[in-house]
Design a protein around this motif. Structure first.
Motif, mmCIF file in Angstrom:
data_model
loop_
_atom_site.group_PDB
_atom_site.id
_atom_site.type_symbol
_atom_site.label_atom_id
_atom_site.label_comp_id
_atom_site.label_asym_id
_atom_site.label_seq_id
_atom_site.Cartn_x
_atom_site.Cartn_y
_atom_site.Cartn_z
ATOM 1 N N PRO A 72 0.817 -1.222 0.000
ATOM 2 C CA PRO A 72 0.000 0.000 0.000
ATOM 3 C C PRO A 72 0.852 1.275 0.000
ATOM 4 C CG PRO A 72 0.010 -0.993 2.181
ATOM 5 C CD PRO A 72 0.704 -1.964 1.269
ATOM 6 N N ASP A 73 2.129 1.159 0.392
ATOM 7 C CA ASP A 73 2.997 2.328 0.429
ATOM 8 C C ASP A 73 3.834 2.463 -0.833
ATOM 9 O OD1 ASP A 73 4.348 0.003 0.869
ATOM 10 O OD2 ASP A 73 5.749 0.851 2.350
ATOM 11 N N ALA A 74 3.475 1.767 -1.893
ATOM 12 C CA ALA A 74 4.231 1.835 -3.147
ATOM 13 C C ALA A 74 4.137 3.231 -3.734
ATOM 14 C CB ALA A 74 3.689 0.816 -4.134
ATOM 15 N N PRO A 75 5.105 3.615 -4.561
ATOM 16 C CA PRO A 75 5.052 4.935 -5.201
ATOM 17 C C PRO A 75 3.767 5.119 -6.001
ATOM 18 C CG PRO A 75 7.202 3.937 -5.489
ATOM 19 C CD PRO A 75 6.326 2.879 -4.889
ATOM 20 N N GLY A 76 3.383 6.365 -6.133
ATOM 21 C CA GLY A 76 2.135 6.663 -6.830
ATOM 22 C C GLY A 76 2.140 6.200 -8.275
ATOM 23 N N ASP A 77 3.316 6.279 -8.926
ATOM 24 C CA ASP A 77 3.371 5.843 -10.322
ATOM 25 C C ASP A 77 3.123 4.339 -10.440
ATOM 26 O OD1 ASP A 77 3.923 8.418 -11.010
ATOM 27 O OD2 ASP A 77 6.103 8.129 -11.157
ATOM 28 N N ASP A 78 3.685 3.561 -9.489
ATOM 29 C CA ASP A 78 3.457 2.109 -9.535
ATOM 30 C C ASP A 78 1.998 1.779 -9.281
ATOM 31 O OD1 ASP A 78 6.120 1.834 -10.018
ATOM 32 O OD2 ASP A 78 6.662 1.282 -7.957
ATOM 33 N N ILE A 79 1.396 2.478 -8.323
ATOM 34 C CA ILE A 79 -0.028 2.225 -8.032
ATOM 35 C C ILE A 79 -0.882 2.577 -9.235
ATOM 36 C CG2 ILE A 79 -1.967 2.933 -6.603
ATOM 37 C CD1 ILE A 79 -0.056 3.279 -4.289
ATOM 38 N N ALA A 80 -0.579 3.724 -9.872
ATOM 39 C CA ALA A 80 -1.353 4.133 -11.044
ATOM 40 C C ALA A 80 -1.184 3.125 -12.180
ATOM 41 C CB ALA A 80 -0.913 5.531 -11.494
#
Length: 398
Positions: free
Chosen positions: A221-229
């Motif tokens: 859940p704390d992954a970078p925003g780009d990876d989540i997107a």
């Protein structure tokens, strides 16, 4: 079972066979013919001037025989034998005897009809000895009797053969209708199985991708925003593609179509790189080796589609049961040699754990059925090198 002329004992519950309108008309006509022919024979025989008591008794017996014709379908042989025996001394029974001979020839086997015919010939020999004809010789009357008996018997046999032919054709038509219904039901059953395999092959692949990316978001859940997107984009794209595939399959259910329907695009070998790229985006290490020969020749659509499904299901199984291992997909062969598809992956290191993605346990079974229907063969198992291998061979005509 269809019968030429069912006996009353063959009726349901042992009851009597119900007369049709045609039966009543035929019976009335036979009664009239028996009366007319009997009176003509009686008039000829009475020219010998027998006693009046004999003449009266002759008419009474002839009338009883004509009335007995109403039961000729129930007891044809018994009545024919009785009429032939009585006919040796009774002239007015000739018409009834003729009708009964014809009935036996129609309703009974060849042997029985011939036996009754011979009995009637013998009865004629005795009758013309008792009542000789004043105009014809004994030999002439004997020849006339034999000719009449043979003609009536052959006519009855012809009618029987025609009825048997009609009933045989009708039975064949009923059998053909039953077989056609069974073929239709079998085709529906095979189509349902094909659609079930298609749904399993297509949706299991898409949903496994969804599960992998959703699991990555859950554990990071704390992954970078780009990876989540990027993961969310893959989930959205896979879900959209799964719905599209499901819509195409449902379309098959609503409107029957053949495997070669051009309105519904089918996967080919050219789409295997895109399939491998989807798996790489889900974190798998997939390598695709193309060793095909034949100057860019394309296998038949059915063979290409089957090969695509083999690779798709194998990649789905690796995601489910051997996550993190490398996968090598190899295509070999060519026109005339057949198409060989091999998917090989290393067994997972460490203790075996239960797959996070549930499965039906019938993926490889469905693949085997699909490959066999395409005329090929499939084998799978652990190799001596410690790899798990799925290998399929499909026919590729030259």
């Amino acid at each position: 079972m269809l019968l030429v002329d069912p006996d009353p004992a063959d009726a349901v519950g042992g009851g009597r066979v119900r007369r049709s309108v045609r039966d009543w008309v035929v019976d009335a006509l036979c009664f009239a013919i028996a009366v007319v022919v009997g009176l003509m024979s009686y008039d000829t025989a009475m020219r010998n001037d027998p006693p009046e008591m004999v003449q009266l008794l002759d008419l009474v017996v002839g009338a009883i025989a004509c009335v007995a014709l109403w039961w000729r379908r129930r007891w044809p042989v018994q009545l024919a034998v009785a009429a032939a025996i009585v006919g040796t001394v009774v002239a007015s029974i000739a018409g009834a005897t003729m009708i009964l001979l014809f009935t036996v020839a129609v309703h009974r086997r060849y042997v029985v009809a011939v036996a009754i015919a011979l009995l009637n010939v013998a009865s004629g020999l005795v009758f013309y000895g008792v009542y000789p004809d004043l105009d014809l010789s004994y030999r002439g009357m004997l020849a006339f009797t034999v000719l009449g008996v043979v003609a009536i018997t052959l006519w009855g046999m012809f009618v029987r053969a025609r009825r048997q032919l009609v009933l045989s054709l009708r039975e064949r038509a009923h059998q053909a209708e039953s077989e056609a219904a069974l073929r239709v039901e079998r085709a529906r059953h095979l189509e349902r199985e094909r659609i079930a395999r298609e749904m399993h092959d297509v949706l299991a692949h898409r949903i496994s991708l969804l599960s992998v990316h959703a699991g990555a978001l859950e554990y990071r859940p704390d992954a970078p925003g780009d990876d989540i997107a990027r993961a969310a984009s893959v989930i959205r794209s896979s879900a959209h593609q799964a719905l599209q595939d499901l819509r195409e399959i449902i379309g098959v259910l609503r409107a029957p179509s053949s495997d070669d329907d051009l309105d519904r695009p089918q996967p080919t070998l050219a789409q295997l790189p895109a399939l491998a790229e989807e798996s790489r985006q889900a974190g798998m290490r997939v390598s695709l080796v193309d060793e095909l020969t034949g100057d860019d020749a394309e296998p038949p659509p059915a063979v290409a589609r089957c090969a695509y499904r083999v690779v798709q299901e194998s990649l789905t199984n690796v995601r489910k049961h051997a996550r993190g291992t490398g996968v090598c997909v190899t295509l070999a062969g060519g026109p005339g040699d057949g198409l060989e598809v091999e998917i090989r992956n290393r067994l997972p290191v460490g203790s075996a754990t239960r797959s996070e993605i549930p499965g039906t346990g019938t993926g490889l079974i469905g693949l085997s059925e699909r490959v066999e229907l395409a005329g090929g063969r499939l084998d799978h198992g652990i190799t001596p090198d410690g790899d798990f291998r799925v290998r399929a061979w499909l026919p590729w005509p030259a």
